[in-house]
Every structure is written in structure tokens, then in C-alpha cells.
Enzyme design. Structure first.
Site, PDB file in Angstrom:
ATOM      1  N   ASP A  25      -1.302 -10.448  -1.614  1.00 41.92           N
ATOM      2  CA  ASP A  25      -0.800  -9.933  -0.339  1.00 41.92           C
ATOM      3  C   ASP A  25       0.121  -8.735  -0.566  1.00 41.92           C
ATOM      4  OD1 ASP A  25      -0.436  -9.781   2.369  1.00 41.92           O
ATOM      5  OD2 ASP A  25       0.851 -11.547   2.527  1.00 41.92           O
ATOM      6  N   ASN A  73     -10.096 -11.500   7.799  1.00 44.59           N
ATOM      7  CA  ASN A  73      -9.849 -10.079   7.531  1.00 44.59           C
ATOM      8  C   ASN A  73     -10.810  -9.148   8.272  1.00 44.59           C
ATOM      9  OD1 ASN A  73      -8.729 -10.507   4.085  1.00 44.59           O
ATOM     10  ND2 ASN A  73      -7.550 -10.305   5.964  1.00 44.59           N
TER      11      ASN A  73
END
Length: 256
Positions: A25, A73
Site C-alpha cells: 500500500d 481496484n
């Protein structure tokens, strides 16, 4: 599937994780902090992937799983998703031969149906090329979600019950695990998430039942060898009880 691993919760574990899973991340935030386009962060993140693979292989980690692209995503801006797909293809073309030279087996988990035929073909080639390698297994989770993984396993088992191949009473924890994406690999001992977020974001929901969690404030592109070593050292200092008392853990360790 050539092997299976029991879903039973173990009684003990060593100081070195057999399986490390990482939520990579902070690529976009890294890019913003450097006043760069978002895709620059993802490109920089590839170098952190290399560092993680090299460090884990050197430290004797058997399996490294990287959360590259979640099923959520796809909600990102279209131009960013397109750039990520191009980067994924480029990385496959460039890195797979390096993995093969270093005796690393590559597995890709997730729903591939949303990817282009070209990308799916490169995925299949990379897995085929490296399938017999034994130094370490690198798992890339792409268009993957924990809900999806459990759902597809449940659907497969339901079809077997419907056909008469299984009775409902035959379904056990072990059987469910064998039908998950990496049911032939050990459960993660350590899950790392970078960039300061402290959640698992639909990642390997079944597999993380007794996994140690490590959260780093460092953005993924800056999570290099030193940060990985720090995470492995933190794991080595954890006391994993698996529901037992300290005395039971000490007794189990002394008997091994």
C-alpha cells in the site's frame, strides 16, 4: 492440485515465518509526496517487490504472497487501471526469467477472466516456465478478493454435492482449504501492510485466521531490505500461543 495442507490450527511455530503475505500500500501517496503522477509510484513499487523477494529468499521464507491488484481496484480511475495493466504485463515479461534463474516458482491467484487474453497468456507462460522451481514460491494476487476465493471454493464443493461426488457431511475445514486458491501452500505466518493503514481489505480472509499482523507507516516504494528485515525481526519476537497458555507453549517447545 498436487498437495494439500491441513487447515488445523497448529500448536507452535518457529521464529522464522514460512509464509509472508504483503499488502503493498501507498504507491499513490508516495508519488504525490514526490509530486509525480500516480503510476510513477507503482513503477517505483516494482523495485520494492524485488527487494522483498530477494530478502525473503535469503532469509529462508518458503512462500511470499503479494497483493498486487484487488477485486475492488477496478473502481480506480480508468487511466490508472490501464497503466497498472501495462505495468503488470511489463513486469511479467521482464521479471519472470530472473525468477526462473533464481529457482523461484511463480503462482498467480485471482479471477483472470477480467484480464486481456494477452495478459492471461503471459500469466500462463510465467507459471509454466517456473512451475518446477524449488527455492521459494512467489504468489501474486491479481483481481483477487478473499470473498471471491471462499465463494469459488464453495461453488465447486456445491457442484460436487449436487453431482453426488460428495455428501454435505464430507465437507471439512481441510476440504474447503484444498479448494481455495493456494490450498497446497502453508498458511501465512506474517501479514505485512505498508503505508500506515491497519486493515486487511478483503485479503486472504480464510488464510489469515491465526496470522501475525505487522503494520508499517512506510510507503511501499520505500519498503526495501531494511524495512523487510525489521518486519521479520518483529515476527521473531512475537509469542504465538494459538489459544494456549504460556506454560503450554513452553512445554510444546521443549518437546520438539
Amino acid at each position: 492440485m498436487t498437495a494439500s495442507v491441513s487447515a488445523e490450527i497448529p500448536l507452535s511455530a518457529g521464529n522464522r515465518p514460512r509464509h509472508v503475505a504483503i499488502i503493498m500500500d501507498g504507491n499513490n501517496r508516495w508519488a504525490k509526496s514526490h509530486k509525480l503522477a500516480g503510476v510513477s509510484g507503482h513503477k517505483a513499487g516494482v523495485k520494492a517487490v524485488r527487494a522483498a523477494v530477494e530478502t525473503c529468499a535469503r532469509q529462508g521464507v518458503e512462500v511470499l504472497t503479494l497483493f498486487a491488484f484487488s477485486s475492488e481496484n477496478w473502481r480506480r480511475p480508468e487511466d490508472e487501471v490501464s497503466a497498472l495493466m501495462r505495468l503488470f504485463l511489463f513486469a511479467l515479461e521482464r521479471e519472470v526469467k530472473k525468477l526462473h534463474r533464481n529457482n523461484i516458482c511463480l503462482k498467480i491467484i485471482g479471477d483472470r477472466s477480467a484480464f486481456s487474453e494477452n495478459l492471461q497468456g503471459h500469466m500462463a507462460f510465467a507459471e509454466q516456465l517456473t512451475r518446477d522451481n524449488t527455492q521459494m514460491t512467489l504468489v501474486i494476487a491479481a483481481n483477487y478478493g478473499g470473498h471471491w476465493d471462499i465463494t469459488q471454493a464453495s461453488q465447486t464443493l456445491a457442484r460436487k454435492v449436487q453431482s453426488g461426488e460428495l455428501a454435505p457431511s464430507d465437507i471439512t475445514d481441510d476440504l474447503i482449504q484444498q479448494h481455495l486458491s493456494i490450498g497446497d501452500l502453508p498458511m501465512p505466518d506474517l501479514m505485512i501492510r505498508t503505508a500506515g493503514e491497519q486493515r486487511i481489505s478483503n485479503f486472504m480472509l480464510w488464510h489469515l485466521a491465526y496470522t501475525e499482523l505487522y503494520f508499517s507507516s512506510v510507503y511501499w516504494p520505500d519498503f526495501r531490505e531494511g524495512e523487510m528485515e525489521k518486519a521479520l525481526q518483529a515476527y521473531a519476537g512475537r509469542k504465538r500461543r494459538f489459544g494456549q497458555t504460556d506454560d503450554q507453549v513452553k512445554r510444546t517447545a521443549s518437546e520438539q
